[in-house]
Scaffold this motif. Structure first.
Motif: not given
Length: 119
Positions: A33-37, A45-47
């Motif tokens: 998972r990566e945060a979306v800012v 977030f995106k997976e």
């Protein structure tokens, strides 16, 4: 009494046990998972799927299954940990070149697969 949580591990490829010399690692996550800012703050977030893997350092002995590892594209690789947990990699194949060290008679093998299940 304390539980056994680390120590001797085993790796089997299609039922053939390899001699595990050093450390072994297995994928524990199915996604990354990566945060979306946006507008200066986290809005979600995106997976991204994570490839199931097993990696270890093995002894290159007379029984080491070179041909199987070079050609296998649908192997079952099972990693058994000292604490009793198992990770089963299905549809497995070796991802990197297999290289042997004459000094220590060992090799690191990295497996990836279509499926990975913990038990």
């Amino acid at each position: 009494m304390a539980d056994l949580i680390a120590g001797t591990c085993f790796v089997k490829v299609d039922g053939t046990q390899l001699l595990l010399k050093g450390s072994m690692t297995c994928t524990a996550s199915e996604v990354s998972r990566e945060a979306v800012v946006a507008n200066g703050r986290v809005v979600g977030f995106k997976e991204t799927p994570v490839v199931p893997t097993i990696s270890g350092q093995f002894v290159f002995d007379k029984r080491f299954p070179i041909a199987k590892l070079q050609t296998g594209t649908d192997m079952t690789v099972i990693a058994e940990f000292a604490n009793g947990r198992r990770f089963v990699l299905g549809g497995a194949f070796v991802t990197d070149a297999i290289e042997f060290s004459g000094d220590d008679s060992d090799t690191t093998v990295n497996f990836a697969g279509e499926t990975g299940k913990w038990s």
